[in-house]
Design a protein around this motif. Sequence first.
Motif, mmCIF file in Angstrom:
data_model
loop_
_atom_site.group_PDB
_atom_site.id
_atom_site.type_symbol
_atom_site.label_atom_id
_atom_site.label_comp_id
_atom_site.label_asym_id
_atom_site.label_seq_id
_atom_site.Cartn_x
_atom_site.Cartn_y
_atom_site.Cartn_z
ATOM 1 N N THR A 21 0.673 -1.491 0.021
ATOM 2 C CA THR A 21 0.076 -0.055 -0.107
ATOM 3 C C THR A 21 0.934 1.201 0.042
ATOM 4 O O THR A 21 0.597 2.284 -0.492
ATOM 5 N N ARG A 22 1.804 1.227 0.817
ATOM 6 C CA ARG A 22 2.768 2.540 0.856
ATOM 7 C C ARG A 22 3.548 2.516 -0.471
ATOM 8 O O ARG A 22 3.783 3.648 -0.828
ATOM 9 N N TRP A 23 3.933 1.453 -1.057
ATOM 10 C CA TRP A 23 4.517 1.486 -2.693
ATOM 11 C C TRP A 23 3.634 2.142 -3.540
ATOM 12 O O TRP A 23 4.211 2.899 -4.217
ATOM 13 N N ASP A 24 2.464 1.614 -3.478
ATOM 14 C CA ASP A 24 1.266 2.107 -4.482
ATOM 15 C C ASP A 24 1.214 3.488 -4.245
ATOM 16 O O ASP A 24 1.077 4.371 -5.337
ATOM 17 N N ALA A 25 1.052 3.925 -2.848
ATOM 18 C CA ALA A 25 0.723 5.366 -2.774
ATOM 19 C C ALA A 25 2.097 6.338 -3.322
ATOM 20 O O ALA A 25 1.659 7.460 -3.869
ATOM 21 N N LEU A 263 22.826 1.843 -1.384
ATOM 22 C CA LEU A 263 21.462 1.855 -0.779
ATOM 23 C C LEU A 263 20.962 3.111 -0.066
ATOM 24 O O LEU A 263 19.792 3.521 0.236
ATOM 25 N N LYS A 264 22.183 4.131 -0.065
ATOM 26 C CA LYS A 264 21.537 5.552 0.128
ATOM 27 C C LYS A 264 20.706 6.145 -0.677
ATOM 28 O O LYS A 264 19.985 7.006 -0.371
ATOM 29 N N THR A 265 20.695 5.936 -1.998
ATOM 30 C CA THR A 265 19.873 6.608 -2.934
ATOM 31 C C THR A 265 18.410 5.987 -3.250
ATOM 32 O O THR A 265 17.852 6.728 -3.875
ATOM 33 N N LEU A 266 18.332 4.829 -2.444
ATOM 34 C CA LEU A 266 16.752 4.333 -2.594
ATOM 35 C C LEU A 266 15.849 5.246 -1.851
ATOM 36 O O LEU A 266 16.369 5.952 -1.057
ATOM 37 N N PRO A 267 14.679 5.400 -2.461
ATOM 38 C CA PRO A 267 13.569 5.938 -1.667
ATOM 39 C C PRO A 267 13.383 5.554 -0.302
ATOM 40 O O PRO A 267 13.405 4.123 -0.124
ATOM 41 N N SER A 268 12.819 6.480 0.590
ATOM 42 C CA SER A 268 12.753 5.943 1.974
ATOM 43 C C SER A 268 11.430 5.387 2.125
ATOM 44 O O SER A 268 10.559 6.016 1.518
ATOM 45 N N ALA A 269 11.436 4.488 2.911
ATOM 46 C CA ALA A 269 10.085 3.733 3.127
ATOM 47 C C ALA A 269 9.241 4.457 4.287
ATOM 48 O O ALA A 269 9.767 5.013 5.161
ATOM 49 N N LEU A 270 8.077 4.478 3.945
ATOM 50 C CA LEU A 270 7.015 5.535 4.925
ATOM 51 C C LEU A 270 6.930 4.295 6.168
ATOM 52 O O LEU A 270 6.689 3.326 5.984
ATOM 53 N N ALA A 271 6.858 4.924 7.186
ATOM 54 C CA ALA A 271 6.607 4.320 8.712
ATOM 55 C C ALA A 271 5.250 3.844 8.536
ATOM 56 O O ALA A 271 4.121 4.741 8.158
ATOM 57 N N ALA A 272 4.802 2.635 9.100
ATOM 58 C CA ALA A 272 3.399 2.059 9.288
ATOM 59 C C ALA A 272 2.864 2.794 10.175
ATOM 60 O O ALA A 272 3.509 3.230 11.130
#
Length: 272
Positions: A21-25, A263-272
């Motif tokens: 869901t976070r990835w889709d958003a 790995l620093k350049t990857l997008p940050s994951a949103l906290a649940a």
Amino acid sequence: MSNAELTLPPHGLAGQTPVRTRWDAQLCLTVSAAVLTTGLTAVSFWLSFEALHDLATDHRLRGERAWAWPATIDTFIAIGELLILRASLLRRVDPWAIVLTAAGSIGSIVLNIASVGVSKDVLDYVVAAVPPVAALLAFGVLMRQVHEFLASRQQVRTAPSLPSAVPVTPQEKPEVPETSEAPVEEPAATEEPEPVRAEDERREPLTQRDRIDLVIRGLYDSLGQQRPGTRHMTDALRKAELPSSDGTAREARKRVEAAEPHLKTLPSALAA
């Protein structure tokens, strides 16, 4: 708890549905920003073209020539931005691209203001200058989004894979050659432990710091190639029964990203 269980956290740490869901958003927001930026760029260039067309009409250009003349100015902005994007992907600086972008931008702004003529109202000049400035900024933002997308795809393709567990080779038993002679009865002997192989002696058990680093590294894969936040890391360490303070998690993430800078350049994951 075995080393294999501590190597990577289970893929369902936060549940597969919330991660998706976070990835889709995030994807929806990125696409929306790209569409709006593209629309803003098109409107800004159209307004700039309109003003330059009126200026060309006032100075003896008619019909198609009056519409083609603004392209000799504003096209430099597009060419320069595309060359800057290409140079940034190659990790280089292209002076010619910067010169083209600056020349097209300054020329478009000056000529848009000149199309107003003599006016006592300062806002007339402000209105004339807004379209070329907006076109430059909007096109630059669009190229930035394209750069981040291409860079993230390149990082995903070149990211090294991490083994999920230390491979264990089965103990091979020595083959006993078959002989035609009758077996010789030997006195019963006590069972001795299996000899320790040399590679088993060299393999040292993982330290607590190594186990923490392996748990943090596994989060990048389980979150779908996203950079885990402090909440993700502390939850994963707590489930692995390891020290789970915020400071411990951040230090582990620094060590992992120092070993694998991409790995620093990857997008940050949103906290649940």
